[in-house]
Design a protein around this motif. Structure first.
Motif, PDB file in Angstrom:
ATOM      1  N   ASN A   1     -24.409  -4.271  -5.354  1.00 49.60           N
ATOM      2  CA  ASN A   1     -24.172  -4.010  -7.030  1.00 49.60           C
ATOM      3  C   ASN A   1     -23.642  -3.555  -7.427  1.00 49.60           C
ATOM      4  O   ASN A   1     -22.654  -3.265  -8.657  1.00 49.60           O
ATOM      5  CB  ASN A   1     -24.829  -5.157  -7.479  1.00 49.60           C
ATOM      6  CG  ASN A   1     -26.032  -6.358  -7.165  1.00 49.60           C
ATOM      7  OD1 ASN A   1     -25.102  -7.320  -7.108  1.00 49.60           O
ATOM      8  ND2 ASN A   1     -26.662  -7.362  -6.852  1.00 49.60           N
TER       9      ASN A   1
ATOM     10  N   ASP B   1     -16.959  -6.963 -11.077  1.00 49.48           N
ATOM     11  CA  ASP B   1     -17.859  -7.520 -12.143  1.00 49.48           C
ATOM     12  C   ASP B   1     -17.490  -7.948 -13.641  1.00 49.48           C
ATOM     13  O   ASP B   1     -17.239  -7.078 -14.076  1.00 49.48           O
ATOM     14  CB  ASP B   1     -18.772  -6.466 -11.922  1.00 49.48           C
ATOM     15  CG  ASP B   1     -19.992  -7.142 -13.026  1.00 49.48           C
ATOM     16  OD1 ASP B   1     -19.611  -8.490 -13.591  1.00 49.48           O
ATOM     17  OD2 ASP B   1     -21.434  -6.716 -13.131  1.00 49.48           O
TER      18      ASP B   1
ATOM     19  N   ARG C   1     -20.711  -1.875  -6.840  1.00 45.29           N
ATOM     20  CA  ARG C   1     -19.490  -3.681  -8.395  1.00 45.29           C
ATOM     21  C   ARG C   1     -19.364  -2.684  -8.740  1.00 45.29           C
ATOM     22  O   ARG C   1     -17.890  -2.644  -9.430  1.00 45.29           O
ATOM     23  CB  ARG C   1     -19.858  -4.468  -7.726  1.00 45.29           C
ATOM     24  CG  ARG C   1     -18.167  -5.387  -7.680  1.00 45.29           C
ATOM     25  CD  ARG C   1     -19.113  -7.025  -7.796  1.00 45.29           C
ATOM     26  NE  ARG C   1     -18.171  -8.230  -7.447  1.00 45.29           N
ATOM     27  CZ  ARG C   1     -18.757  -9.206  -8.427  1.00 45.29           C
ATOM     28  NH1 ARG C   1     -19.684  -9.472  -8.005  1.00 45.29           N
ATOM     29  NH2 ARG C   1     -17.701 -10.393  -8.168  1.00 45.29           N
TER      30      ARG C   1
ATOM     31  N   LYS D   1     -28.365  -3.849  -3.804  1.00 48.09           N
ATOM     32  CA  LYS D   1     -28.618  -3.339  -4.977  1.00 48.09           C
ATOM     33  C   LYS D   1     -27.308  -2.417  -5.140  1.00 48.09           C
ATOM     34  O   LYS D   1     -26.976  -2.053  -5.699  1.00 48.09           O
ATOM     35  CB  LYS D   1     -30.169  -2.799  -4.915  1.00 48.09           C
ATOM     36  CG  LYS D   1     -29.790  -1.690  -6.290  1.00 48.09           C
ATOM     37  CD  LYS D   1     -31.637  -0.971  -6.584  1.00 48.09           C
ATOM     38  CE  LYS D   1     -31.187  -0.177  -7.224  1.00 48.09           C
ATOM     39  NZ  LYS D   1     -30.178   0.479  -7.484  1.00 48.09           N
TER      40      LYS D   1
END
Length: 476
Positions: A291, A330, A294, A288
């Motif tokens: 992510n 991303d 990112r 997490k």
């Protein structure tokens, strides 16, 4: 009064027991031939000093720990350091350690380079405690010994050294930051002085190939390592009246540090040589965090990266690093945040790279980044594919022009000059590098490449040696 007298008698009795044990057992066994017994002695004397410090936290007892810091067995040395750690950490007890520290400080600092990594980590932790409570005892040379360990191949040692840097060098100063503004009046972020100090530390270390190691040492303990807005502001915003501009070397170093931190934040992986040989399996919490990081870096850098590339487009070292950044984006955010305009700017700048550079690293990075942007599963594919086609056409045309001119000179029995030779070599290099990442089959270049391969093999036309070697590795 009766209870108090009883307590004092009990304390005296315990003191007598422990003193007897110390004289009858400890002073003989702390040098026992068995390292396990020496370890027990060090652990226990540490407990006595902590729990019964009125009697045992004294230099006549501390000296035994100091002497045993030189023990030939790592576990015994470790127990010595572990015994000292809670004593230095206690506000109540630290004042009684000044004489011991002055006598044995050099040995403790030297143990930060111990061959046993657990001992080295504990030694760094102890030096941090000494720094907190006896700051003046550590010399600049002592601190430099620990500084260098942020580049250690052992991650725990390096991160402990990172904690030392945070305590010694990277100390926030809110008052100093409050007055800092850019030329156009924008307030600087709190981490600005710290990042400047980090860049200077990196430069003075003279280990520029190890930027990823420095980042890994600090990324979990200092939030400036993920303050990409502060980093890009330093690169893009002109300095205000109270600031010195970054010089070329500082800009290059800051870009390298920024890219290393982006890579580690977006993957959750330590640099090669610092982590396990296998790719680590991230926990749900770690995944997490990766992510989130990112997404954060992508949202900030999508509009900022084109500005950075535009500013440093002609600088090969800087642009090679900056071109890596989209590989950790991303890419869905381009569509979900309606950032197509910034995507077009990025693609336009990537198209300019082969025209301005012949450096292998720059070209390879541009080709790889464009390959990732052109993956069919992303919504941005069609936009990127059009830009790729245009770029490949330009590379092919440059090659054909340079090749035709060179071959025509040879056919006319003229010697191509240095410029014509360079034009051919660099155009073949671009074809070779981009062919390795992109399908250039539709570009109708095969006949020309094959003809030159034949020339290179049979020697019928004397092409530059570099052209032959590039053509023979081109995936035709």
């Amino acid at each position: 009064m009766s209870k108090r007298q009883e307590l004092e008698e009990n304390m005296d009795e315990i003191k007598n027991m422990l003193t007897y044990m110390f004289k009858s057992v400890f002073v003989h066994r702390y040098r026992d031939t068995l390292p396990e017994i020496r370890s027990i002695c060090m652990a226990e004397i540490g407990l006595w000093m902590k729990k019964f410090h009125q009697n045992f936290l004294d230099d006549s007892y501390l000296k035994y720990i100091g002497w045993t810091l030189h023990d030939k067995v790592g576990d015994v040395r470790l127990k010595c350091l572990q015994a000292l750690q809670p004593l230095y950490a206690s506000e109540e007890l630290q004042g009684k350690l000044e004489l011991f520290t002055s006598k044995f400080k050099d040995r403790i600092v030297a143990m930060t380079l111990d061959k046993e990594y657990d001992v080295a980590v504990q030694a760094v932790r102890l030096v941090i405690s000494i720094l907190k409570h006896h700051r003046d005892i550590l010399t600049d040379k002592d601190c430099e010994h620990v500084y260098e360990l942020v580049y250690s191949s052992h991650r725990a040692v390096a991160q402990a050294a990172g904690d030392f840097l945070n305590e010694r060098l990277f100390i926030p100063d809110d008052d100093a930051v409050a007055a800092l503004r850019t030329k156009r009046g924008k307030k600087r972020r709190p981490n600005t002085p710290l990042i400047r100090d980090l860049v200077q530390f990196f430069i003075e270390s003279e280990l520029h190939e190890h930027g990823a190691y420095l980042v890994d040492s600090l990324i979990e303990s200092n939030d400036m390592m993920k303050d990409w807005e502060c980093m890009t502001d330093l690169l893009l915003e002109e300095p205000g009246p109270m600031e010195e501009p970054l010089d070329d070397r500082q800009e290059t170093s800051l870009i390298e540090i920024m890219v290393c931190s982006i890579k580690q934040a977006a993957t959750g992986e330590p640099p090669v040589g610092r982590g396990p040989t296998r790719k680590p399996v991230l926990s749900a919490k770690e995944a997490k965090q990766v992510n989130d990081d990112r997404a954060k870096l992508t949202k900030h850098l999508i509009p900022t990266l084109p500005q950075l590339l535009h500013k440093y487009l002609v600088d090969a070292e800087k642009v090679a690093n900056l071109l890596i950044i989209p590989q950790y984006f991303d890419l869905e955010i381009y569509t979900t945040s309606r950032q197509e305009k910034n995507l077009d700017l990025l693609l336009k700048l990537i198209q300019e790279v082969p025209d301005k550079h012949s450096d292998t690293e720059v070209l390879e990075t541009a080709a790889k980044t464009l390959e990732l942007l052109c993956k069919e599963e992303y919504a941005i594919y069609s936009r990127c594919d059009i830009a790729r086609s245009s770029l490949l056409d330009m590379i092919v045309n440059k090659y054909k022009e340079a090749n035709d001119e060179y071959i025509n000179l040879l056919d006319g029995e003229l010697e191509p000059d240095a410029d014509e030779t360079f034009a051919l070599v660099s155009s073949v290099k671009r074809v070779s590098i981009f062919y390795s990442c992109h399908n250039m089959g539709p570009c109708n270049i095969w006949d020309s490449l094959f003809s030159n391969i034949k020339h290179a093999v049979d020697g019928s036309k004397i092409l530059p040696e570099k052209v032959g070697s590039l053509l023979l590795v081109t995936p035709t």
